[in-house]
Structure formats: structure tokens, C-alpha cells
Design a protein around this motif. Structure first.
Motif, PDB file in Angstrom:
ATOM      1  N   GLY A   6      53.145 -42.020  57.368  1.00 20.47           N
ATOM      2  CA  GLY A   6      52.609 -41.242  58.365  1.00 20.47           C
ATOM      3  C   GLY A   6      52.430 -39.817  58.197  1.00 20.47           C
ATOM      4  N   LYS A   7      52.055 -39.375  57.113  1.00 24.67           N
ATOM      5  CA  LYS A   7      51.766 -38.102  56.632  1.00 24.67           C
ATOM      6  C   LYS A   7      50.600 -37.754  57.470  1.00 24.67           C
ATOM      7  N   SER A   8      49.361 -38.549  57.348  1.00 25.18           N
ATOM      8  CA  SER A   8      48.040 -38.097  57.753  1.00 25.18           C
ATOM      9  C   SER A   8      48.175 -38.080  59.152  1.00 25.18           C
ATOM     10  N   ARG A   9      48.823 -39.207  59.926  1.00 22.41           N
ATOM     11  CA  ARG A   9      48.929 -39.048  61.315  1.00 22.41           C
ATOM     12  C   ARG A   9      49.770 -37.903  61.592  1.00 22.41           C
ATOM     13  N   LEU A  10      50.607 -37.180  61.243  1.00 26.93           N
ATOM     14  CA  LEU A  10      51.296 -36.149  61.529  1.00 26.93           C
ATOM     15  C   LEU A  10      50.308 -35.056  61.476  1.00 26.93           C
ATOM     16  N   LEU A  11      49.716 -34.781  60.202  1.00 27.35           N
ATOM     17  CA  LEU A  11      48.758 -33.738  60.099  1.00 27.35           C
ATOM     18  C   LEU A  11      47.745 -33.788  61.281  1.00 27.35           C
ATOM     19  N   ASN A  12      47.178 -35.048  61.552  1.00 23.33           N
ATOM     20  CA  ASN A  12      46.208 -34.946  62.704  1.00 23.33           C
ATOM     21  C   ASN A  12      46.727 -34.634  63.948  1.00 23.33           C
ATOM     22  N   GLU A  13      47.901 -35.116  64.358  1.00 25.76           N
ATOM     23  CA  GLU A  13      48.526 -34.592  65.739  1.00 25.76           C
ATOM     24  C   GLU A  13      48.443 -33.262  65.617  1.00 25.76           C
ATOM     25  N   VAL A  14      49.049 -32.613  64.548  1.00 25.58           N
ATOM     26  CA  VAL A  14      49.252 -30.935  64.417  1.00 25.58           C
ATOM     27  C   VAL A  14      47.785 -30.400  64.655  1.00 25.58           C
ATOM     28  N   ARG A  15      46.707 -31.102  63.941  1.00 28.55           N
ATOM     29  CA  ARG A  15      45.510 -30.523  64.159  1.00 28.55           C
ATOM     30  C   ARG A  15      44.994 -30.517  65.534  1.00 28.55           C
ATOM     31  N   ILE A  16      45.080 -31.500  66.368  1.00 28.37           N
ATOM     32  CA  ILE A  16      44.743 -31.703  67.715  1.00 28.37           C
ATOM     33  C   ILE A  16      45.419 -30.614  68.619  1.00 28.37           C
ATOM     34  N   ARG A  17      46.791 -30.415  68.488  1.00 29.83           N
ATOM     35  CA  ARG A  17      47.575 -29.467  69.222  1.00 29.83           C
ATOM     36  C   ARG A  17      46.875 -27.937  68.652  1.00 29.83           C
ATOM     37  N   ALA A  18      46.658 -27.696  67.494  1.00 29.25           N
ATOM     38  CA  ALA A  18      46.315 -26.526  67.227  1.00 29.25           C
ATOM     39  C   ALA A  18      45.007 -26.000  67.603  1.00 29.25           C
ATOM     40  N   LEU A  19      43.962 -27.067  67.630  1.00 22.35           N
ATOM     41  CA  LEU A  19      42.706 -26.944  68.253  1.00 22.35           C
ATOM     42  C   LEU A  19      42.866 -26.525  69.927  1.00 22.35           C
ATOM     43  N   VAL A  20      43.787 -27.239  70.504  1.00 18.38           N
ATOM     44  CA  VAL A  20      43.862 -27.105  71.944  1.00 18.38           C
ATOM     45  C   VAL A  20      44.163 -25.603  72.056  1.00 18.38           C
ATOM     46  N   LYS A  21      45.085 -25.072  71.256  1.00 19.41           N
ATOM     47  CA  LYS A  21      45.573 -23.870  71.578  1.00 19.41           C
ATOM     48  C   LYS A  21      44.644 -22.734  71.003  1.00 19.41           C
ATOM     49  N   GLY A  22      43.472 -23.049  70.423  1.00 14.76           N
ATOM     50  CA  GLY A  22      42.296 -22.198  69.977  1.00 14.76           C
ATOM     51  C   GLY A  22      42.624 -21.575  68.648  1.00 14.76           C
TER      52      GLY A  22
END
Length: 209
Positions: A6-22
Motif C-alpha cells: 500500500g505504499k503507492s496508494r498512501l503516497l497518492n492519498e497524501v499527494r491529493i491532500r497536498a494539492l488541495v491545500k495548495g
């Protein structure tokens, strides 16, 4: 963690949240053959160059990593002065460090599969990681610890999070989220546990099948 945990999935979830936060999000992917020197950083550095005022001398040094910079930027870039390999690498690392130090927007760097990264890429990761606390910068790197157990000591100052296999309850939760109440069926739960041992990737593929 191991492959499929689940490493890639975890990184992708973090990526989405980071983009939303600008945040400015940069992604690097190591390849199994190691690739060229600094392979995992090439796309990241090219984006940073476009975001930053970089002088001619710096561009001539960065061209060592991206020979097509002149074409990308639409300008002439002279070759860097000749130097011995050790000094040339130190000079390059210093220019890249200064590139990061000039950033003001919060940044997230995601590096995947660094167990395959070249020696030069690891050296740069250690150098940028050493100054991350001084910058608006978060670096998250994933690796297969069964293939690269030395990463614990290589990055002794980093926070290491080991992803574990899904528990039986988590397996039921995930399968239910995919196929509805049938996921609670004890026979299905036992089949998934026996065939996947909680490996998230295998579980998802078997449920899909």
C-alpha cells in the motif's frame, strides 16, 4: 514495506491532500535498472528550474542533469567549466541545494521505490533531506525494506513508517467497501485472508476477479 502493501496508494492519498491545500507537489519514480545519475530527481529539478530565477552559470551546471535545458527554456546555455568529477558533483549538489533554498511555496516531494535509486540520487536525497527542516518542504520516500534493509541506517535521521499487512477486520472492511454486504461473508473473508495474507494489492485484485 513489501511489494503491494500500500505504499503507492498512501503516497497518492497524501499527494491529493497536498494539492488541495495548495502545495507544489513533485513526484520522482526510481526504475529497477537504476537509470541515469539523478534519474529520480530529473523531472523534479526541471520543474523547479521553470519556477525559479536561475542564472547562466547555474544553468550551465544543471545542464549536466538535463542536457535539453536550452531547448526547453528557449535560450543558449554554455557548457560548464571543466572540473574533476568530485568537484563537479559537489558543485552540482550546491546549485541544487540553493535552488531548493530559494523556494517559498510549500512543497511536497514524493519519491517512489528508492531501493532502486542510483547512488547519486541517494546522495542528493540525503543532502536535501538534511535541510528540509529549514524549508517549507516535506519529503516522503517509499522503499521495499525486504530489498533494501540498509535504508534504516542510510536515513537514520528520517521518520520510518513500516506499513503492515491488513488485519482480518480490515480485510472485511475493504472487501465490503468494494462488493457491499457480501464482503462480510465469513467464507469470502477466510478466502481473502488465506490467499493474500493481508496484502492490499493482492486483495483488491482478487476481489475484482
Amino acid at each position: 514495506g513489501v511489494s503491494g502493501i500500500g505504499k503507492s496508494r498512501l503516497l497518492n492519498e497524501v499527494r491529493i491532500r497536498a494539492l488541495v491545500k495548495g502545495m507544489a507537489v513533485f513526484v520522482g519514480q526510481a526504475i529497477i535498472s537504476g537509470g541515469q545519475p539523478f534519474q529520480i530527481w530529473r523531472d523534479i529539478l526541471r520543474r523547479l528550474i521553470f519556477m525559479t530565477e536561475v542564472d547562466d552559470v547555474e544553468l550551465s551546471i544543471l545542464k549536466m542533469i538535463s542536457p535539453d535545458l536550452a531547448t526547453l527554456l528557449g535560450r543558449t546555455i554554455d557548457d560548464a567549466e571543466e572540473n574533476d568529477p568530485a568537484n563537479a558533483q559537489n558543485r552540482l549538489l550546491a546549485v541544487i541545494e540553493n535552488l531548493f533554498r530559494r523556494q517559498t511555496q510549500p512543497m511536497l516531494i514524493l519519491l517512489e521505490d528508492i531501493q532502486w535509486a542510483s547512488e547519486e540520487s541517494i546522495i542528493l536525497l540525503k543532502r536535501i533531506g538534511a535541510i528540509a527542516d529549514e524549508l517549507p518542504l516535506l519529503i516522503i520516500a517509499s522503499y521495499r525494506d525486504d530489498e533494501a534493509p540498509e535504508m534504516d541506517s542510510t536515513f537514520a535521521d528520517a521518520n520510518h513508517i513500516k506499513l503492515q499487512s491488513l488485519t482480518p477486520d480490515a480485510i472485511v472492511d475493504l472487501s465490503t467497501s468494494m462488493i457491499g454486504d457480501t464482503g462480510h461473508n465469513a467464507a469470502i473473508a477466510d478466502l481473502l485472508q488465506n490467499h493474500t495474507e493481508g496484502n492490499a494489492f493482492l486483495l483488491i485484485e482478487i476481489v475484482r476477479t
